[in-house]
Structure formats: structure tokens, C-alpha cells
Write a protein that holds these residues in place. Structure first.
Motif, PDB file in Angstrom:
ATOM      1  N   UNK A  66      73.496  35.440  26.891  1.00  0.00           N
ATOM      2  CA  UNK A  66      73.018  35.532  25.512  1.00  0.00           C
ATOM      3  C   UNK A  66      72.736  37.003  25.238  1.00  0.00           C
ATOM      4  N   UNK A  67      73.321  37.535  24.157  1.00  0.00           N
ATOM      5  CA  UNK A  67      73.239  38.972  23.867  1.00  0.00           C
ATOM      6  C   UNK A  67      72.316  39.223  22.682  1.00  0.00           C
ATOM      7  N   UNK A  68      71.467  40.222  22.819  1.00  0.00           N
ATOM      8  CA  UNK A  68      70.635  40.688  21.716  1.00  0.00           C
ATOM      9  C   UNK A  68      70.923  42.144  21.433  1.00  0.00           C
ATOM     10  N   UNK A  69      71.033  42.504  20.163  1.00  0.00           N
ATOM     11  CA  UNK A  69      71.327  43.882  19.751  1.00  0.00           C
ATOM     12  C   UNK A  69      70.051  44.550  19.255  1.00  0.00           C
ATOM     13  N   UNK A  70      69.581  45.574  19.976  1.00  0.00           N
ATOM     14  CA  UNK A  70      68.338  46.255  19.604  1.00  0.00           C
ATOM     15  C   UNK A  70      68.525  47.254  18.476  1.00  0.00           C
ATOM     16  N   UNK A  71      69.763  47.660  18.190  1.00  0.00           N
ATOM     17  CA  UNK A  71      70.038  48.606  17.108  1.00  0.00           C
ATOM     18  C   UNK A  71      69.208  49.880  17.250  1.00  0.00           C
ATOM     19  N   UNK A 118      63.854  40.471  23.683  1.00  0.00           N
ATOM     20  CA  UNK A 118      63.320  40.177  25.014  1.00  0.00           C
ATOM     21  C   UNK A 118      62.412  38.953  24.962  1.00  0.00           C
ATOM     22  N   UNK A 119      61.553  38.881  23.962  1.00  0.00           N
ATOM     23  CA  UNK A 119      60.637  37.742  23.825  1.00  0.00           C
ATOM     24  C   UNK A 119      61.424  36.432  23.643  1.00  0.00           C
ATOM     25  N   UNK A 120      62.415  36.460  22.755  1.00  0.00           N
ATOM     26  CA  UNK A 120      63.212  35.248  22.520  1.00  0.00           C
ATOM     27  C   UNK A 120      63.966  34.801  23.770  1.00  0.00           C
ATOM     28  N   UNK A 121      64.514  35.769  24.498  1.00  0.00           N
ATOM     29  CA  UNK A 121      65.262  35.419  25.703  1.00  0.00           C
ATOM     30  C   UNK A 121      64.347  34.831  26.769  1.00  0.00           C
ATOM     31  N   UNK A 122      63.178  35.383  26.930  1.00  0.00           N
ATOM     32  CA  UNK A 122      62.231  34.829  27.895  1.00  0.00           C
ATOM     33  C   UNK A 122      61.796  33.426  27.484  1.00  0.00           C
ATOM     34  N   UNK A 123      61.623  33.198  26.180  1.00  0.00           N
ATOM     35  CA  UNK A 123      61.262  31.861  25.701  1.00  0.00           C
ATOM     36  C   UNK A 123      62.361  30.841  25.977  1.00  0.00           C
ATOM     37  N   UNK A 124      63.607  31.309  26.056  1.00  0.00           N
ATOM     38  CA  UNK A 124      64.734  30.410  26.325  1.00  0.00           C
ATOM     39  C   UNK A 124      64.905  30.134  27.822  1.00  0.00           C
ATOM     40  N   UNK A 134      57.416  38.950  37.440  1.00  0.00           N
ATOM     41  CA  UNK A 134      58.468  38.556  38.367  1.00  0.00           C
ATOM     42  C   UNK A 134      59.785  38.157  37.737  1.00  0.00           C
ATOM     43  N   UNK A 135      59.962  38.423  36.440  1.00  0.00           N
ATOM     44  CA  UNK A 135      61.251  38.120  35.813  1.00  0.00           C
ATOM     45  C   UNK A 135      62.347  38.967  36.453  1.00  0.00           C
ATOM     46  N   UNK A 136      63.395  38.350  37.006  1.00  0.00           N
ATOM     47  CA  UNK A 136      64.494  39.148  37.552  1.00  0.00           C
ATOM     48  C   UNK A 136      65.088  40.044  36.455  1.00  0.00           C
ATOM     49  N   UNK A 179      70.226  37.014  30.068  1.00  0.00           N
ATOM     50  CA  UNK A 179      70.018  37.712  28.811  1.00  0.00           C
ATOM     51  C   UNK A 179      70.488  39.148  28.922  1.00  0.00           C
ATOM     52  N   UNK A 180      71.094  39.657  27.872  1.00  0.00           N
ATOM     53  CA  UNK A 180      71.538  41.054  27.813  1.00  0.00           C
ATOM     54  C   UNK A 180      71.046  41.655  26.517  1.00  0.00           C
ATOM     55  N   UNK A 181      70.226  42.691  26.605  1.00  0.00           N
ATOM     56  CA  UNK A 181      69.763  43.407  25.416  1.00  0.00           C
ATOM     57  C   UNK A 181      70.392  44.789  25.444  1.00  0.00           C
ATOM     58  N   UNK A 182      71.325  45.019  24.500  1.00  0.00           N
ATOM     59  CA  UNK A 182      72.015  46.305  24.427  1.00  0.00           C
ATOM     60  C   UNK A 182      71.437  47.135  23.288  1.00  0.00           C
ATOM     61  N   UNK A 183      71.669  48.429  23.363  1.00  0.00           N
ATOM     62  CA  UNK A 183      71.028  49.349  22.422  1.00  0.00           C
ATOM     63  C   UNK A 183      71.664  49.346  21.047  1.00  0.00           C
ATOM     64  N   UNK A 184      72.976  49.169  20.972  1.00  0.00           N
ATOM     65  CA  UNK A 184      73.640  49.204  19.667  1.00  0.00           C
ATOM     66  C   UNK A 184      75.014  48.562  19.783  1.00  0.00           C
TER      67      UNK A 184
END
Length: 349
Positions: free
Chosen positions: A93-98, A108-114, A138-140, A63-68
Motif C-alpha cells: 500500500x503506497x502513500x504519497x507524502x508530497x 504512516x498513521x493510516x498504514x499502521x491502523x491497517x 517495534x514496528x518493522x 506500507x510504502x511512504x514515498x516523498x513525491x
């Protein structure tokens, strides 16, 4: 569709050997590994990722959560992450925090659920309980570009302090003395660090950074425009505006032009985070460049090390100053045209 048994038969090995090759197990000989890979390519075999994840408790997904995602810096970072992950056998899988902490937590929650194997994050704030819980569980995880102080997670980032010192020295040599900054959010490490680096660099030349010359932005273009308008309205406006990221610099450029002013004649402009567009503006923008691709690749390698049981180290790479013409620099000298030889004059008799 070919099955794993078909691959084993074609390669002349057992199903267990094929499984070990597909899962990267080191106990298979190079010769058997080559036969299995050849059979996989020939038969077009595609492993069932869901079934494999149930057996191995791994999804080979990061998972990758980027700022914008609209910020070209993070777009380039995400591309480098995806390319390096693919080379190492992982999907992303990329998430945009905007730049919004609540949206960051949503991703982050969705990625951990996946059931991702690991998480790369560029935090938008000082650290939400959700992210801190994930670390404790312990999530890497690896922080990239930004980090959360005091949290024991590897950090991959650029150190821009020397580049900021180089910028201030460059501006001082050009004769500028009134220097202002459009700062990023104080809750982010990059926001606070760049202001302090700028203040410290000014102090080396006996220059102050008055409160009026510190504008609070949010790493997005509209805040750069708003802060620059405020600077221009001061009784004694600054001579230079240093925007702490590229989008705020573009907003500053819009504010200057909206008033019929010119860079650098009426206000000089410099930026942190170089982007390809800066060479096409008029004038081209002097900027601090980060090694974005290297950061993305190093972050993936650190995260995969963590996932696979190795101990990754934090990585810090230097940023560098790229001098162009938005601060009053002289235009590069034109190259004189090549002179063609004069024609030989023939005398007549």
C-alpha cells in the motif's frame, strides 16, 4: 468457490498441511508442497486474507511512504518495491507524502491502523514523533533513499559523494569555475548531504561555494525555476547550476528558456537523479544516476528479513555520473556513412 478442505482433498494431505504451505512454513516436504500448490492452481483457491491475518497476526502487506509520486525517481522506486514484494508474497500500500511532513504522518498513521506487517519510508523531515514512536513500539521499518540520523533502523540508499566529485572534476576540465547548486531541504539527509558533497568537491579544486551560489529548493520543479531566476539576476551569474534532484533541474531548464537563453551556451546545467526524460531534452542533461531499482528491491528484502525475524543490514550502493551535453560537452562525432563500392567501369573496345 473452492475451500481449503477441497484443496486438501485434491492434494491428498491434511488441512493443516495446506495451511502450512500457504503460510510458508518450512516443515512441509517438497513433494507435498508441490501437490498443494498444484491443487491450489487447479481449483483456483484464494485464501481469505482477513481470516488468515486474524490467525497469524500477519497481513502480508507492506506500507510504502514515498516523498513525491510525481518525481520519476520515486515512481521507479515504488515500482521496484511492488515487484519485489509481490515476488516474496507481499502486497504493498503506497502513500504519497508530497514532500509534506504532516501528509507523511497521515499516511504512516493510516498504514499502521491497517495492521501492515512492515513499513518502508523515505522521510520528508528529521523525524516526526509518530514515526519515532512506531520504531520504539517495534514496528518493522526500513528507511529508503533518506533516513533519520540516530534512529536505529536499517537504511537502503545510494552514496552520491563520489559521483558528485566526478561531476565537479568533469566541470572543471570543461573550464567552468563559477558553480552553483539548487539544494534540497536542509531537514532531509539527501538535501544536506548533496550540498556538503558539492562544497567538498569544489574545495579539492580550490573553488569556493559562496552563499549567493546556494539556492534553497524543496525537491520540486517550481523551486528550481525560482532559484535559477535568482542566479540569473546576480551581478555575476554562475556558469553552471547543479540541481540536487531531477524536478528542480526541469524547473531550472524552464527558467533559462523563459528568458530566451540556451543551455549550455548561456548557463550549463547538471542534475542529481537521472531520469529517462533527460535524454530527450535539447541538449540532453548530464546527470548523476542512482541504482533506483536495486535500491527498491534491496529495501523490500531488508524489511521482509526484519518481519521474519532475521537481522537485516543497511545497504549502500554507488551512484554514477552520466555525461551528456548540457554542460558544454562536445557532441559525439557523427559516424561516417558506409561507402558503397564504386561501380566497375567497363571499357569498350
Amino acid at each position: 468457490m473452492a475451500s481449503i478442505k477441497d484443496v486438501a482433498a485434491a492434494a491428498g494431505v491434511s488441512v493443516a498441511t495446506v495451511s502450512r504451505v500457504l503460510n510458508g512454513h518450512p516443515s512441509v516436504s517438497a513433494e507435498a508442497r508441490a501437490r498443494v500448490r498444484g491443487a491450489v492452481a487447479e481449483l483456483g483457491y484464494r485464501p481469505n486474507a482477513v481470516a488468515r491475518s486474524l490467525r497469524t497476526d500477519q497481513t502480508h502487506t507492506l506500507g510504502l511512504v514515498i516523498s513525491d509520486v510525481l518525481n520519476p525517481y520515486f515512481t521507479e522506486l515504488a515500482r521496484a518495491v511492488e515487484e519485489e514484494a509481490r515476488a516474496l508474497g507481499y502486497s504493498v500500500i503506497i502513500g504519497n507524502a508530497d514532500e509534506r511532513p504532516e501528509l507523511q504522518d497521515h499516511h504512516v498513521r493510516n498504514l499502521l491502523d491497517r495492521r501492515i506487517d512492515g513499513l518502508l519510508v523515505s522521510p520528508t523531515d528529521g523525524g516526526s514523533p509518530l514515526m519515532l514512536d512506531a520504531v520504539r513500539d517495534g514496528t518493522p521499518m526500513v528507511f529508503v533513499d533518506r533516513w533519520i540520523p540516530g534512529v536505529d533502523v536499517p537504511v537502503v540508499r545510494a552514496d552520491g559523494r563520489q559521483a558528485v566529485r566526478d561531476l565537479v572534476a568533469h566541470l572543471y576540465r570543461l573550464g567552468h569555475r563559477r558553480l552553483a547548486i539548487i539544494a534540497g531541504p536542509a531537514a532531509t539527509t539527501t538535501g544536506s548531504e548533496r550540498v556538503e558533497a558539492f562544497r567538498a568537491a569544489l574545495a579539492e579544486y580550490g573553488l569556493l561555494l559562496p552563499d549567493a551560489y546556494i539556492g534553497q529548493g524543496d525537491f520540486q520543479a517550481e523551486s528550481g525555476r525560482r532559484v535559477t531566476e535568482g542566479f540569473l539576476d546576480l551581478p555575476e551569474p554562475p556558469e553552471v547550476v547543479f540541481a540536487a534532484d531531477n524536478l528542480m533541474a526541469l524547473g531550472a531548464l524552464d527558467a533559462v528558456r523563459a528568458r530566451g537563453l540556451r543551455v549550455p551556451d548561456d548557463l550549463a546545467l547538471a542534475a542529481f537523479d537521472d531520469i529517462p526524460w533527460f535524454v530527450h531534452t535539447d541538449p540532453p542533461v548530464t546527470a548523476i544516476a542512482q541504482p533506483t531499482g536495486e535500491l527498491g528491491r534491496a529495501a523490500v528484502r531488508a524489511l521482509v528479513d526484519r518481519i521474519e525475524g532475521r537481522t537485516p543490514q543497511s545497504v549502500t550502493l554507488p551512484a554514477r555520473l552520466v555525461v551528456r551535453r548540457s554542460c558544454g560537452e562536445a557532441a559525439p562525432a557523427a559516424t561516417p556513412p558506409t561507402q558503397s563500392p564504386s561501380p566497375v567501369q567497363r571499357s569498350t573496345s
